[in-house]
Design a protein around this motif. Structure first.
Motif, PDB file in Angstrom:
ATOM      1  N   GLY A 263       3.040  -8.189  -2.098  1.00 51.30           N
ATOM      2  CA  GLY A 263       1.656  -7.550  -2.047  1.00 51.30           C
ATOM      3  C   GLY A 263       1.890  -6.281  -2.458  1.00 51.30           C
ATOM      4  N   SER A 264       3.052  -5.441  -2.826  1.00 53.48           N
ATOM      5  CA  SER A 264       3.298  -4.218  -2.986  1.00 53.48           C
ATOM      6  C   SER A 264       3.370  -4.063  -4.477  1.00 53.48           C
ATOM      7  CB  SER A 264       4.501  -3.679  -2.203  1.00 53.48           C
ATOM      8  OG  SER A 264       6.000  -4.512  -2.860  1.00 53.48           O
ATOM      9  N   VAL A 265       3.215  -2.617  -4.705  1.00 52.51           N
ATOM     10  CA  VAL A 265       3.074  -2.496  -6.231  1.00 52.51           C
ATOM     11  C   VAL A 265       4.257  -1.379  -6.476  1.00 52.51           C
ATOM     12  CG1 VAL A 265       1.644  -1.432  -7.914  1.00 52.51           C
ATOM     13  CG2 VAL A 265       0.647  -2.865  -6.286  1.00 52.51           C
ATOM     14  N   ARG A 266       4.799  -1.466  -7.804  1.00 55.16           N
ATOM     15  CA  ARG A 266       5.656  -0.444  -8.180  1.00 55.16           C
ATOM     16  C   ARG A 266       5.345  -0.066  -9.430  1.00 55.16           C
ATOM     17  NH1 ARG A 266      11.898  -2.272  -6.132  1.00 55.16           N
ATOM     18  NH2 ARG A 266      12.393  -0.127  -7.143  1.00 55.16           N
ATOM     19  N   VAL A 267       5.356   1.247  -9.966  1.00 53.17           N
ATOM     20  CA  VAL A 267       5.086   1.916 -11.377  1.00 53.17           C
ATOM     21  C   VAL A 267       6.382   2.394 -11.835  1.00 53.17           C
ATOM     22  CG1 VAL A 267       3.894   3.311 -12.608  1.00 53.17           C
ATOM     23  CG2 VAL A 267       2.659   2.223 -10.458  1.00 53.17           C
ATOM     24  N   PRO A 296       0.912   3.409  -6.604  1.00 49.69           N
ATOM     25  CA  PRO A 296       1.148   2.489  -5.830  1.00 49.69           C
ATOM     26  C   PRO A 296       0.582   2.738  -4.128  1.00 49.69           C
ATOM     27  CG  PRO A 296       3.436   2.990  -6.789  1.00 49.69           C
ATOM     28  CD  PRO A 296       2.337   4.018  -7.264  1.00 49.69           C
ATOM     29  N   LYS A 297       0.246   3.872  -3.882  1.00 47.09           N
ATOM     30  CA  LYS A 297      -0.396   4.266  -2.715  1.00 47.09           C
ATOM     31  C   LYS A 297      -1.829   4.323  -3.338  1.00 47.09           C
ATOM     32  CE  LYS A 297       2.919   8.122  -1.452  1.00 47.09           C
ATOM     33  NZ  LYS A 297       3.093   9.565  -1.294  1.00 47.09           N
ATOM     34  N   MET A 298      -2.375   4.438  -3.853  1.00 48.38           N
ATOM     35  CA  MET A 298      -3.684   4.416  -4.414  1.00 48.38           C
ATOM     36  C   MET A 298      -4.274   2.842  -4.321  1.00 48.38           C
ATOM     37  SD  MET A 298      -5.996   5.757  -7.584  1.00 48.38           S
ATOM     38  CE  MET A 298      -5.721   7.455  -6.871  1.00 48.38           C
ATOM     39  N   LEU A 299      -3.017   1.719  -4.912  1.00 53.24           N
ATOM     40  CA  LEU A 299      -3.375   0.421  -5.002  1.00 53.24           C
ATOM     41  C   LEU A 299      -3.127  -0.528  -3.556  1.00 53.24           C
ATOM     42  CD1 LEU A 299      -2.090  -0.270  -8.641  1.00 53.24           C
ATOM     43  CD2 LEU A 299      -4.546   0.056  -7.973  1.00 53.24           C
ATOM     44  N   ALA A 300      -2.421   0.259  -2.502  1.00 54.12           N
ATOM     45  CA  ALA A 300      -2.320  -0.206  -1.513  1.00 54.12           C
ATOM     46  C   ALA A 300      -3.313  -1.088  -0.676  1.00 54.12           C
ATOM     47  CB  ALA A 300      -1.759   0.494  -0.599  1.00 54.12           C
ATOM     48  N   GLY A 301      -3.090  -2.252  -0.554  1.00 58.52           N
ATOM     49  CA  GLY A 301      -4.229  -3.145   0.309  1.00 58.52           C
ATOM     50  C   GLY A 301      -5.048  -3.949  -0.822  1.00 58.52           C
TER      51      GLY A 301
END
Length: 345
Positions: A263-267, A296-301
């Motif tokens: 579920g995490s995101v990396r850019v 990634p912080k903005m897309l968390a959750g």
């Protein structure tokens, strides 16, 4: 590997400047030379390490010089790597930059393959002199040799600042790179398929002198664990594009957004954003790169659908509608996949 006994009739010290782990060169009755690796006080498992890595190369389709267990003049057994008399080897005083890069480009598949085992074991000392280039018909082949500094089945990654890490980074630098990431991954997959029982059998087949108090069964288990921890994960990714004028189609692909299974995101942005600056001179490249951590912080959750929808209209940026995917086994392998994706932008 030679299936016939190899008995040496002469031994000579290597020429000055040879590897510090190469203390002797042996000759058999037919004047064939072998680079000898022997049990040494500071590295008692040196021949066993070479034996294991050469055997794993054979199973994974990574080419090496021929090798054998050789009997020395004093009756002890050493690991012998057959001397490739016609091979070429890197030396900055004898080979120009352009010539050497030409060798690497022509033998890209072989060079890419050998780094798979160097990463898996890991071997910290794949420097540029540890590659032999031989002509096979019209094809130039690259042979891997010397695993003296291998840490058998210890955790990745390579030691910070080691030769293998620095050479790999350099090989990845040119555009196009001097390595083929697909070839590296294909060989890694073949290495992963080698079982712990096979590893143990290889070690048990080595001369007893080389295995003195070495726990072959534990090494086999470590091999299984290394394979287990490298079970592929699946990541999805979209291409992030910058549109200087939202109402026009002109754009520059600047990076990728990776959605991981947890579920995490990396850019990740490309190393060279000159095309972006040329297309939109008002762009602040430092501001762009700040979003590697900010996005990634903005897309968390958010789930995958929510995140991709959100990025369809993110200011001047837009995420591709169709997502690609890749498999990876650990952080090093993940970064290889990312580099490959960025290179294709």
């Amino acid at each position: 590997m030679s299936l016939l006994p190899v008995v040496l009739v002469d031994e000579q010290p290597p020429e000055p400047g040879a590897s510090k782990d190469l203390l002797w060169i042996g000759l058999d009755e037919q004047d064939r030379r072998y680079a000898l690796k022997t049990v040494e006080p500071g590295h008692k498992y040196l021949p066993l390490t070479e034996w294991l890595c050469y055997q794993l190369c054979g199973l994974a389709g990574i080419i090496t010089p021929d090798f054998a267990v050789v009997t020395r003049l004093d009756g002890t057994e050493a690991f012998g790597s057959r001397w490739e008399e016609t091979a070429r080897q890197f030396s900055p005083g004898k080979v120009s930059d352009a010539e050497f890069i030409g060798w690497l480009a022509r033998a890209r598949a072989d060079v890419s393959a050998m780094f798979a085992l160097d990463a898996f074991m890991p071997n910290d000392d794949r420097h540029l002199g540890n590659i032999l280039f031989t002509q096979s018909g019209a094809r130039l082949r690259a042979l891997a040799f010397d695993w003296s500094r291998t840490r058998i089945f210890e955790p990745w990654p390579w030691a910070a600042g080691c030769n293998s890490a620095m050479v790999w980074q350099w090989l990845m630098g040119p555009n196009p790179p001097l390595v083929n990431l697909k070839e590296t991954q294909d060989r890694m997959d073949r290495i992963q398929a080698i079982t712990g029982q096979q590893v143990e059998a290889i070690l048990e087949a080595a001369p007893e002198l080389w295995r003195d108090n070495f726990d072959c069964a534990a090494a086999g288990r470590a091999g299984r664990q290394a394979t287990h921890t490298m079970t592929p994960n699946i990541a999805h990714y979209g291409v992030l594009s910058h549109y200087p004028q939202p109402n026009r189609t002109e754009h520059a692909n600047i990076g990728i957004v990776v959605f991981l299974a947890d579920g995490s995101v990396r850019v990740h942005f490309g190393q060279d954003l000159k095309k972006l600056r040329a297309m939109d001179p008002q762009v602040d490249l430092d501001a762009v790169r700040s979003w590697e951590t900010g996005l990634p912080k903005m897309l968390a959750g958010q789930n995958l659908e929510q995140a991709t929808t959100f990025l369809q209209h993110f200011g001047q940026w837009k995420l591709s509608g169709n997502l690609g995917k890749f498999s990876y086994t650990d952080e090093d392998n993940y970064l290889l996949r990312v580099a490959n994706a960025l290179h294709s932008l």
